[in-house]
Design a protein around this motif. Structure first.
Motif, PDB file in Angstrom:
ATOM      1  N   LYS A 138       0.816  -1.239   0.087  1.00  0.00           N
ATOM      2  CA  LYS A 138      -0.042  -0.176  -0.049  1.00  0.00           C
ATOM      3  C   LYS A 138       0.957   1.210   0.050  1.00  0.00           C
ATOM      4  CE  LYS A 138      -4.419  -1.698   0.199  1.00  0.00           C
ATOM      5  NZ  LYS A 138      -5.071  -1.600  -0.907  1.00  0.00           N
ATOM      6  N   TYR A 139       1.978   1.322   0.761  1.00  0.00           N
ATOM      7  CA  TYR A 139       2.999   2.422   0.901  1.00  0.00           C
ATOM      8  C   TYR A 139       3.454   2.550  -0.496  1.00  0.00           C
ATOM      9  CZ  TYR A 139       2.528   1.957   5.963  1.00  0.00           C
ATOM     10  OH  TYR A 139       1.972   1.834   7.278  1.00  0.00           O
TER      11      TYR A 139
ATOM     12  N   CYS B 201       0.931   4.220  -2.803  1.00  0.00           N
ATOM     13  CA  CYS B 201       0.794   5.337  -2.781  1.00  0.00           C
ATOM     14  C   CYS B 201       2.004   6.277  -3.254  1.00  0.00           C
ATOM     15  CB  CYS B 201       0.673   5.671  -1.103  1.00  0.00           C
ATOM     16  SG  CYS B 201       0.783   7.593  -0.893  1.00  0.00           S
TER      17      CYS B 201
ATOM     18  N   ARG C 107      -0.150   9.927  -5.077  1.00  0.00           N
ATOM     19  CA  ARG C 107      -1.363  10.166  -4.951  1.00  0.00           C
ATOM     20  C   ARG C 107      -2.007   9.912  -3.793  1.00  0.00           C
ATOM     21  NH1 ARG C 107      -5.554   7.591  -9.325  1.00  0.00           N
ATOM     22  NH2 ARG C 107      -6.959   8.631  -7.625  1.00  0.00           N
ATOM     23  N   ASP C 108      -2.794  10.350  -3.059  1.00  0.00           N
ATOM     24  CA  ASP C 108      -3.485   9.827  -1.899  1.00  0.00           C
ATOM     25  C   ASP C 108      -3.985   8.593  -2.004  1.00  0.00           C
ATOM     26  OD1 ASP C 108      -2.404  12.394  -0.834  1.00  0.00           O
ATOM     27  OD2 ASP C 108      -4.513  13.421  -0.824  1.00  0.00           O
ATOM     28  N   LEU C 109      -4.106   7.921  -0.783  1.00  0.00           N
ATOM     29  CA  LEU C 109      -4.602   6.589  -0.710  1.00  0.00           C
ATOM     30  C   LEU C 109      -5.355   6.488   0.648  1.00  0.00           C
ATOM     31  CD1 LEU C 109      -4.535   3.994  -2.449  1.00  0.00           C
ATOM     32  CD2 LEU C 109      -2.697   3.091  -1.169  1.00  0.00           C
TER      33      LEU C 109
ATOM     34  N   SER D 285      -5.275   6.404   5.968  1.00  0.00           N
ATOM     35  CA  SER D 285      -5.113   7.333   4.688  1.00  0.00           C
ATOM     36  C   SER D 285      -3.641   7.527   4.394  1.00  0.00           C
ATOM     37  CB  SER D 285      -6.062   8.396   5.067  1.00  0.00           C
ATOM     38  OG  SER D 285      -7.381   8.321   4.871  1.00  0.00           O
ATOM     39  N   LEU D 286      -3.022   7.647   3.502  1.00  0.00           N
ATOM     40  CA  LEU D 286      -1.806   8.079   3.051  1.00  0.00           C
ATOM     41  C   LEU D 286      -1.517   9.090   2.109  1.00  0.00           C
ATOM     42  CD1 LEU D 286      -0.504   4.239   2.108  1.00  0.00           C
ATOM     43  CD2 LEU D 286      -0.486   5.341   4.616  1.00  0.00           C
ATOM     44  N   GLN D 287      -0.322   9.905   2.388  1.00  0.00           N
ATOM     45  CA  GLN D 287      -0.113  11.068   1.581  1.00  0.00           C
ATOM     46  C   GLN D 287       1.488  10.832   1.104  1.00  0.00           C
ATOM     47  OE1 GLN D 287      -0.946  14.519   3.747  1.00  0.00           O
ATOM     48  NE2 GLN D 287      -2.986  14.159   4.070  1.00  0.00           N
ATOM     49  N   HIS D 288       1.820  11.155  -0.095  1.00  0.00           N
ATOM     50  CA  HIS D 288       3.155  10.936  -0.586  1.00  0.00           C
ATOM     51  C   HIS D 288       3.709  12.252  -0.259  1.00  0.00           C
ATOM     52  CE1 HIS D 288       6.041  10.840  -4.096  1.00  0.00           C
ATOM     53  NE2 HIS D 288       6.400   9.998  -3.163  1.00  0.00           N
TER      54      HIS D 288
ATOM     55  N   VAL E 109       5.772   8.325   3.055  1.00  0.00           N
ATOM     56  CA  VAL E 109       4.446   8.563   3.020  1.00  0.00           C
ATOM     57  C   VAL E 109       4.053   8.948   4.585  1.00  0.00           C
ATOM     58  CG1 VAL E 109       3.869   6.617   1.206  1.00  0.00           C
ATOM     59  CG2 VAL E 109       4.026   6.056   3.790  1.00  0.00           C
TER      60      VAL E 109
END
Length: 239
Positions: free
Chosen positions: A73-74, A77, A82-84, A102-105, A115
């Motif tokens: 998942k990381y 992202c 992009r956000d995930l 929720s992840l942000q790069h 992330v």
């Protein structure tokens, strides 16, 4: 801000927020992600201390299948830039826990990837948990927007006071700072509204009415999310 090289500074930043947060990074696309730090809210929710979550391989924390899924998942992202957002079940010291993650790069100057994650534990009371997640998201993004706006105002005012602008430009900067402060007041109004809403407890006889409002509620959450995303992107300096 989120690309600082210091894990201590990043953890200190995370601890300004009451939502569970963590950061993971990799040196290159060929490497696996590892956790570099978490905040106290994450430690309280997961049972994993902040000290034990410094610069540690994910495979050392989770069973093989779970670790592989998390790393994937990381990487998704980071690779997609992009956000995930996704739901996951992980084996923690307190047992199996369900998370809304929720992840942000954040690209690193070294060429690696980071992330930034928020992970809310999901309980059996899905409605109450859904409200809490929404409120926490709003609190997080509005606090971040407020902080970045204040940084911008302080920077412009310092440059103006040092005489770095012409008289005409100084006037424009003063007006720009006024606009920023107006936005800050609007952000504070959002935070105040959320604080008030979060104190309301829905009684059992009211819950039967919720299904009728699901469509409208989902739309409002989507619109609110887009507004907060715009504030967050503006704070990061994106167009």
């Amino acid at each position: 801000m989120f690309d600082t090289h210091s894990a201590d500074q990043l953890a200190a930043l995370f601890d300004q927020f009451s939502v569970p947060m963590f950061a993971a990074e990799r040196s290159s696309a060929q490497d696996d992600f590892k956790i570099i730090c978490t905040n106290e809210a994450h430690a309280k929710a997961s049972g994993l201390s902040t000290a034990s979550m410094r610069d540690i391989e994910i495979r050392e924390l989770l069973p093989q299948s779970e670790a592989q899924s998390v790393i994937g998942k990381y990487a998704q992202c980071a690779d997609m830039h992009r956000d995930l957002r996704y739901f996951e079940t992980l084996t923690m010291p307190k047992g199996l826990q369900h998370w809304d993650t929720s992840l942000q790069h954040v690209p690193l100057g070294s060429g690696g990837d980071r992330v930034i994650g928020t992970a809310f534990q999901i309980t059996s009371d899905r409605y109450a948990e859904g409200n809490r997640i929404t409120f926490d998201n709003i609190r997080f993004f509005s606090s971040l927007a407020d902080m970045q706006l204040q940084n911008l105002v302080s920077m412009f005012e310092a440059a103006r006071d040092q005489g770095l602008f012409t008289d005409d430009s100084a006037g424009r900067v003063t007006r720009l700072c006024g606009i920023c402060r107006t936005v800050q007041r609007s952000v504070e109004d959002i935070k105040a509204a959320v604080r008030n809403a979060d104190t309301i407890r829905i009684s059992e006889n009211q819950k039967s009415l919720l299904s009728e409002a699901n469509t409208a509620d989902d739309l409002m959450q989507e619109l609110g999310g887009k507004t907060l995303r715009a504030l967050f992107e503006s704070a990061r300096g994106k167009t």
